[in-house]
Enzyme design. Structure first.
Site, mmCIF file in Angstrom:
data_model
loop_
_atom_site.group_PDB
_atom_site.id
_atom_site.type_symbol
_atom_site.label_atom_id
_atom_site.label_comp_id
_atom_site.label_asym_id
_atom_site.label_seq_id
_atom_site.Cartn_x
_atom_site.Cartn_y
_atom_site.Cartn_z
ATOM 1 N N HIS A 75 0.829 -1.212 0.000
ATOM 2 C CA HIS A 75 0.000 0.000 0.000
ATOM 3 C C HIS A 75 0.858 1.255 0.000
ATOM 4 O O HIS A 75 2.080 1.207 0.137
ATOM 5 C CB HIS A 75 -0.956 0.003 1.198
ATOM 6 C CG HIS A 75 -0.280 -0.037 2.544
ATOM 7 N ND1 HIS A 75 0.493 0.990 3.030
ATOM 8 C CD2 HIS A 75 -0.290 -0.979 3.524
ATOM 9 C CE1 HIS A 75 0.932 0.691 4.237
ATOM 10 N NE2 HIS A 75 0.482 -0.507 4.564
ATOM 11 N N CYS A 108 2.907 -4.547 6.964
ATOM 12 C CA CYS A 108 2.622 -4.608 5.527
ATOM 13 C C CYS A 108 3.851 -4.171 4.727
ATOM 14 O O CYS A 108 4.940 -4.039 5.270
ATOM 15 C CB CYS A 108 1.410 -3.732 5.192
ATOM 16 S SG CYS A 108 -0.140 -4.332 5.904
#
Length: 402
Positions: A170, A178
């Protein structure tokens, strides 16, 4: 070589078999009437992907032409190196061609340490073989691409009740597990992968490695870690075999999973030491030997990871607020910083031994940042063999001025 996949007690295929594209010739215009397929059209009718396409469409088309690749993308492969903070994008035109390196993005924040993700709230980025299973055009982090963690291996080896989830590539340059890249880079990657999916590539593979095995510094760092966590070595061998297979063939290996969760790399290449180790150090004679309690880098066998008061969401809020609070301490000539810190959650839960690994600004800024991190409340410590242990942590603090 044909694969023979056995039944209940044997292997089952995990990755390496992907849908072939039957998409036609590349479009020559970026006018609204051009269609790259139903999925792509649906995505680019949404505000953020539409804006991304308007900003990056022509650039991607030119880049693909420069690399001798057809646009839109037909085959896309992503691989990420945690310690090296890199995300590579590989593309090819047909199944039989070799992949070509298109771009390398800097992963601009990191949480956790080397080793697989095994628990919810362990702050770990997974390691293994995944694919994109979600396109989120309305992400909190601008745009995001979801990964299929836990995969079949993770579901066997990770905590059965709470293995964790919601692992994404992202934007936003902030993370507690992440793979973040900058917004103008996720613009490109989102459009590129959406075009490939729309062209028929149902499984866009994403392989996550602890290190880039061809980088000497990274290879040596991993070697030292494996000395303290030999249980991690078995997984690392499989990861390195997959890395080496791709390096030799520029094609994806076929990866399977045993009933016990172990990966099997089909036609795995033989591994040899990549760099000559330094000569062994000879311990001086007639010296006292002091026993020093080692800080744990162990992943396997840890039944409870350090936990910030209030859990992962509270820790993420703390890190984001700290980044904003540090803006006034940036020098006039610096508008942003991505500072990677290492610290230890001691056996009593106290955060200690803070050290700047990467991205330090100056002595004044670094000192203030460490001072504020030192004032964190006590954590719940890691538990190994039913006893609390010290645990090394790594965290990137993102500081962006207005």
């Amino acid at each position: 070589m044909a694969l023979k996949l056995r039944g209940k007690k044997g292997f089952f295929a995990l990755t390496g078999i992907f849908a072939f594209s039957i998409f036609g010739a590349a479009q020559t215009s970026y006018s609204p009437a051009a269609s790259y397929g139903a999925f792509f059209d649906a995505q680019t009718n949404l505000p953020r992907p539409k804006e991304s396409f308007q900003k990056k469409g022509e650039y991607l088309k030119s880049l693909f032409k420069l690399k001798g690749l057809d646009w839109p993308a037909k085959y896309v492969y992503l691989r990420s190196f945690k310690y090296d903070s890199q995300l590579e994008v590989w593309v090819k035109n047909s199944a039989k061609e070799e992949y070509k390196l298109l771009k390398i993005y800097k992963v601009c924040a990191l949480a956790g340490s080397l080793g697989p993700k095994r628990f919810e709230g362990d702050y770990q980025v997974p390691e293994g073989f995944y694919y994109i299973n979600e396109f989120n055009p309305n992400s909190t982090y601008y745009l995001s691409l979801g990964l299929n963690y836990p995969n079949p291996s993770d579901r066997i080896l990770s905590d059965q009740a709470k293995p964790g989830g919601d692992i994404f590539i992202h934007g936003g340059c902030a993370t507690v597990g992440c793979i973040p890249i900058k917004n103008d880079q996720i613009d490109e990657l989102y459009i590129l992968t959406a075009s490939a999916k729309s062209a028929g590539l149902d499984y866009i593979p994403v392989h996550i490695f602890p290190i880039n095995y061809s980088v000497k510094r990274s290879y040596e760092y991993l070697g030292k870690m494996l000395e303290t966590d030999p249980s991690y070595k078995a997984l690392n061998v499989k990861l390195e075999q997959a890395f080496e297979y791709f390096e030799q063939h520029k094609q994806l290996p076929v990866v399977m999973t045993k009933d016990n969760g172990e990966y099997v790399i089909n036609d795995a290449p033989a591994l040899a030491p990549r760099f000559l180790p330094p000569p062994p150090k000879i311990r001086p004679k007639n010296k006292h030997v002091f026993v020093v309690r080692k800080v744990s880098d162990v992943v396997h066998g840890v039944s409870k990871w350090p936990e910030f008061p209030g859990g992962t969401s509270a820790y993420e809020t703390f890190i984001q607020k700290l980044g904003k609070d540090m803006v006034p301490f940036l020098p006039d000539s610096v508008s942003k910083a991505f500072v990677q810190l290492e610290f230890i959650i001691d056996a009593d839960g106290t955060p200690v031994n803070f050290k700047v690994l990467k991205g330090g600004v100056d002595e004044y800024f670094n000192g203030e940042l460490i001072h504020r991190m030192e004032n964190m409340p006590k954590w719940s410590p890691a538990i190994f063999n039913r006893s609390p242990i010290p645990k090394k942590m790594i965290q990137t603090i993102t500081v962006i001025g207005e």
